[in-house]
Write an enzyme that holds these catalytic residues in place. Structure first.
Site, mmCIF file in Angstrom:
data_model
loop_
_atom_site.group_PDB
_atom_site.id
_atom_site.type_symbol
_atom_site.label_atom_id
_atom_site.label_comp_id
_atom_site.label_asym_id
_atom_site.label_seq_id
_atom_site.Cartn_x
_atom_site.Cartn_y
_atom_site.Cartn_z
ATOM 1 N N HIS A 71 3.423 -6.431 9.504
ATOM 2 C CA HIS A 71 4.023 -6.335 8.167
ATOM 3 C C HIS A 71 4.949 -7.534 7.993
ATOM 4 C CE1 HIS A 71 5.071 -3.347 4.775
ATOM 5 N NE2 HIS A 71 5.662 -4.490 4.480
ATOM 6 N N GLU A 73 -0.950 -5.706 3.302
ATOM 7 C CA GLU A 73 -1.009 -6.537 2.097
ATOM 8 C C GLU A 73 -1.428 -7.979 2.385
ATOM 9 O OE1 GLU A 73 2.639 -5.990 -0.078
ATOM 10 O OE2 GLU A 73 2.249 -3.878 -0.405
ATOM 11 N N TYR A 84 2.020 -0.417 -7.319
ATOM 12 C CA TYR A 84 3.335 -0.345 -7.983
ATOM 13 C C TYR A 84 3.251 -0.451 -9.498
ATOM 14 C CZ TYR A 84 5.451 -0.563 -3.407
ATOM 15 O OH TYR A 84 5.829 -0.267 -2.124
ATOM 16 N N GLU A 128 1.692 3.024 -0.019
ATOM 17 C CA GLU A 128 2.981 2.693 -0.635
ATOM 18 C C GLU A 128 2.918 2.933 -2.135
ATOM 19 O OE1 GLU A 128 4.670 -1.175 0.007
ATOM 20 O OE2 GLU A 128 4.057 -1.204 2.115
HETATM 21 O O1 LIG Z 1 8.042 -4.568 -3.039
HETATM 22 C C1 LIG Z 1 8.085 -3.284 -2.503
HETATM 23 C C2 LIG Z 1 7.225 -3.226 -1.250
HETATM 24 N N1 LIG Z 1 5.877 -3.661 -1.558
HETATM 25 N N2 LIG Z 1 4.977 -3.648 -0.480
HETATM 26 C C3 LIG Z 1 5.444 -4.267 0.764
HETATM 27 C C4 LIG Z 1 6.875 -3.847 1.100
HETATM 28 O O2 LIG Z 1 7.306 -4.549 2.250
HETATM 29 C C5 LIG Z 1 7.771 -4.068 -0.097
HETATM 30 O O3 LIG Z 1 9.109 -3.730 0.208
#
Ligand SMILES: OC[C@H]1NNC[C@@H](O)[C@@H]1O
Length: 441
Positions: free
Chosen positions: A123, A168, A295, A352
């Site tokens: 990550h 991601e 999101y 997420e």
């Molecule tokens: O921006 C919010 C989240 N989005 N996806 C990856 C995470 O590390 C972020 O905090």
């Protein structure tokens, strides 16, 4: 509280909360090596207010309390990430015994509390020593990462409920090498093209290495936006479609169809690595599950001033969260059903979803945000998407990358001066959903 009931999701549905190592651990000690986010955040101008992950939420020391919050909230699972430089300080070579010990205790702590460990291997905290060797731009990272993945599996694999290779890949590649907003901060189309391939080659190479070790429940986590045209003009419709290619189809087509979308390849042009097509069988290795981070949506207009990727983002009219992202729950239903209809029938997890606020607000909209997106999950399930779980982002307020600590995604507020954790209204909403009670701690 939420309008939904736990029973609406079925007894096997998993609810969890998610975090990531660099965003919460701190603990730059006990043999942990430097990461590209240590160097990126130490470079003035890269992170709001000059914030760094040096201390973060001090999760390295406070993890029992944080696991208690998950258990008291009634969550079934915890999505966390391993810090590569904490386990292998130089990225390759010797492992760090104190790093292994930390994750041993953390994972055992989850199991003792009845929490399923949902692990992410990467990550974003790449060991700085590997960046020195070219990082994601060096095709050798596939082998470096596979060796790291095999180490993690050998030490922890028997206790993990699920393992994602990478979180991601669009952020690892485009956000970090085309837009320069995340570490290592490149703004270079050639670097972006190569990393956009290397990140998926690395994923597939690790999957093969883990399969050879007998590892199970392997997946990847990708983030998706509802990419829409800013107007009905043909040019803007093409811009919206191209961004859908950049953000969504590059990864979906690569992972599930074994090829990259032609419209994006046309923009990357001659910058793709030689003979990348030879790697596509590895890239599209069969998986056991697929993670979706969602999101918001984004609007795009044609921008003729740009020679490559001729598009620009346009601010939308919908209500926005503190980080400026529109609240658009329909997009989650759309992406879940699109993936199920057009790409894969694998088990899907929303790995997420959440919204940001700023200090001192305990944003009253957050409960409604979660409620609406949980409704989208139910709607997608109704339409045939095999969604097996949902993880709120995030358990704790934490280091929000280039936004530093200003943007707060936590279900639990963190006072960074005292490290005091305070459950927010949204935490109580999940606690009521999951336990039927509102148990103030
Ligand atoms: O921006 C919010 C989240 N989005 N996806 C990856 C995470 O590390 C972020 O905090």
């Amino acid at each position: 509280m939420f309008t939904h009931k736990r029973a609406d999701f079925g007894q096997d549905f998993i609810f969890g909360a998610a975090t990531a190592s660099y965003q919460i651990e701190g603990g730059q000690t006990d043999g942990r090596g430097s990461s590209i986010w240590d160097t990126f955040s130490a470079t003035p101008g890269n992170v709001r207010d000059g914030d760094t992950g040096r201390v973060a939420c001090d999760h390295y020391n406070r993890w029992p309390e944080d696991l208690d919050l998950l258990a008291d909230g009634g969550f079934d699972a915890y999505r966390f990430s391993f810090a590569w430089p904490r386990l292998i300080p130089e990225g390759t070579g010797a492992a760090n015994p104190k790093g292994i010990d930390f994750y041993d205790r953390l994972i055992d702590g989850m199991l003792e509390r009845g929490l399923k460990p949902f692990a992410t291997l990467y990550h974003w905290d790449l060991p700085s020593a590997l960046q020195d060797r070219g990082g994601w731009m060096n095709r050798d990272i596939a082998a470096w990462f596979a060796d790291y993945a095999v180490l993690v599996n050998s030490r922890f694999g028997d206790r993990l409920a699920a393992t994602a290779t990478i979180n991601e890949p669009w952020c690892v590649a485009y956000l970090s090498h085309m837009l320069g907003i995340h570490a290592p901060g490149y703004r270079d189309i050639r670097a972006a093209a190569r990393v956009s391939h290397n990140v998926l080659l690395t994923h597939g190479t690790a999957i093969a290495a883990l399969r050879a070790e007998g590892a199970k429940n392997l997946g990847i986590v990708c983030n998706f936006e509802s990419a829409q045209p800013a107007s009905d003009s043909p040019e803007d419709r093409e811009a919206g479609r191209l961004w859908d290619g950049v953000f969504n189809r590059w990864y979906l087509d690569g992972l599930f169809k074994g090829r990259y979308p032609d419209d994006v390849l046309a923009q990357f042009g001659p910058h793709m690595p030689q003979a990348y097509t030879d790697d596509m069988a590895v890239v599209s290795a069969p998986l056991d599950w697929f993670g979706i981070n969602y999101y918001s949506r984004s609007l795009w207009a044609h921008d003729p001033r740009r020679s490559a990727f001729p598009l620009r983002q346009v601010e939308g009219p919908l209500e926005k969260t503190a980080i400026g992202w529109e609240i658009y729950p329909q997009g989650l239903e759309d992406i879940l059903t699109r993936i199920s209809d057009d790409y894969t029938k694998l088990p899907l997890y929303v790995t997420e979803n959440g919204m940001a606020e700023v200090e001192g607000t305990d944003d009253p909209r957050r409960v409604a945000y979660y409620d609406a997106h949980l409704g989208s999950v139910l709607a997608a399930r109704q339409r045939g998407a095999d969604v097996r779980g949902y993880f709120g982002w995030s358990l704790l307020d934490n280091f929000e990358w280039a936004e530093g600590y200003d943007k707060r995604f936590g279900l639990v507020h963190v006072d960074y001066q005292t490290q005091k954790r305070t459950p927010k209204t949204s935490y109580r909403a999940f606690q009521t959903l999951l336990t039927g009670a509102n148990n103030p701690r």
